[in-house]
Enzyme design. Structure first.
Site, PDB file in Angstrom:
ATOM      1  N   HIS A 183     -12.573  -2.608   2.045  1.00 22.97           N
ATOM      2  CA  HIS A 183     -11.156  -2.723   2.371  1.00 22.97           C
ATOM      3  C   HIS A 183     -10.862  -2.416   3.836  1.00 22.97           C
ATOM      4  CE1 HIS A 183      -6.828  -1.937   0.709  1.00 22.97           C
ATOM      5  NE2 HIS A 183      -6.786  -2.290   1.985  1.00 22.97           N
TER       6      HIS A 183
ATOM      7  N   HIS B  38      -7.327  -2.661   8.765  1.00 24.92           N
ATOM      8  CA  HIS B  38      -8.586  -3.323   8.462  1.00 24.92           C
ATOM      9  C   HIS B  38      -9.349  -3.549   9.772  1.00 24.92           C
ATOM     10  CE1 HIS B  38      -6.135  -5.237   4.932  1.00 24.92           C
ATOM     11  NE2 HIS B  38      -6.315  -3.936   4.780  1.00 24.92           N
TER      12      HIS B  38
ATOM     13  N   GLU C 291       0.810  -1.223   0.000  1.00 30.02           N
ATOM     14  CA  GLU C 291       0.000   0.000   0.000  1.00 30.02           C
ATOM     15  C   GLU C 291       0.841   1.271   0.000  1.00 30.02           C
ATOM     16  OE1 GLU C 291      -2.862  -0.120  -0.833  1.00 30.02           O
ATOM     17  OE2 GLU C 291      -3.839  -1.901  -0.042  1.00 30.02           O
TER      18      GLU C 291
ATOM     19  N   HIS D  85      -2.871   2.693   8.076  1.00 34.51           N
ATOM     20  CA  HIS D  85      -3.877   2.013   7.259  1.00 34.51           C
ATOM     21  C   HIS D  85      -4.142   0.671   7.909  1.00 34.51           C
ATOM     22  CE1 HIS D  85      -6.026  -0.130   4.291  1.00 34.51           C
ATOM     23  NE2 HIS D  85      -5.001  -0.915   3.980  1.00 34.51           N
TER      24      HIS D  85
END
Length: 196
Positions: A156, A94, A73, A92
């Site tokens: 995502h 999840h 990413e 970032h």
């Protein structure tokens, strides 16, 4: 970046996982540096990550020789840093509840006043783009816009930003808590949203 700063990044990554913002080697974090950014490598779980394995790279994707591969990413991180000079750190992940909303294609409204930590009165949803692509980076940059500190990534997860890594982690944790509150309200019939 000093050894102490690198160690702090490793601790932040471990904290991210320990607090439920990710599992295994999912999720990544980065910090802006003068020559680009330092980012977590791809495929290494938090409990196995060492400070020397963090990847130094330019925002254009040039990785210094002798390093591991950066997170898949990296485009996402680089794109936001290029668009937002006020942001110096990104998380970032999840995280469960933010990802539930992202998979349902629902932005996170002002169900609680703590949404203010993200600098917006609704945390937007970035349209879906394949993970690890420049298209995903572009989608996230558009969603975060000029001043927001978080967005959901459709199907995502979430991305959270800050002036430093501690700030970005706090935003990510708050986003997931707000998402949990919102999911709970929806489950019992809804909730009253706050005005701007």
């Amino acid at each position: 970046m000093t050894r102490k700063q690198r160690n702090a990044m490793v601790e932040a990554y471990r904290h991210m996982m320990a607090t439920g913002l990710g599992t295994g080697s999912s999720g990544n974090l980065s910090q802006r540096i003068e020559t680009g950014m330092i980012i977590t490598p791809t495929g290494i779980p938090a409990d196995m990550l060492e400070a020397s394995q963090l990847v130094s790279m330019s925002l254009q994707g040039v990785v210094e020789k002798g390093q591991l591969l950066p997170s898949s990413e990296w485009h996402l991180h680089a794109g936001i840093y290029e668009a937002r000079p006020d942001i110096n750190a990104l998380v970032h992940c999840h995280s469960r509840y933010a990802t539930i909303l992202a998979c349902a294609h629902k932005p996170l409204p002002a169900i609680h006043y703590m949404i203010a930590v993200a600098g917006v009165d609704e945390i937007p949803l970035a349209p879906y783009a394949t993970f690890g692509t420049a298209a995903l980076a572009s989608s996230a940059v558009t969603a975060i816009a000029e001043y927001g500190l978080a967005c959901l990534l459709a199907n995502h997860g979430q991305v959270a930003a800050g002036a430093d890594l501690g700030g970005a982690l706090r935003v990510a944790q708050e986003v997931d808590e707000l998402a949990a509150i919102y999911c709970g309200c929806v489950a019992i019939g809804g909730g009253e949203l706050l005005s701007a």
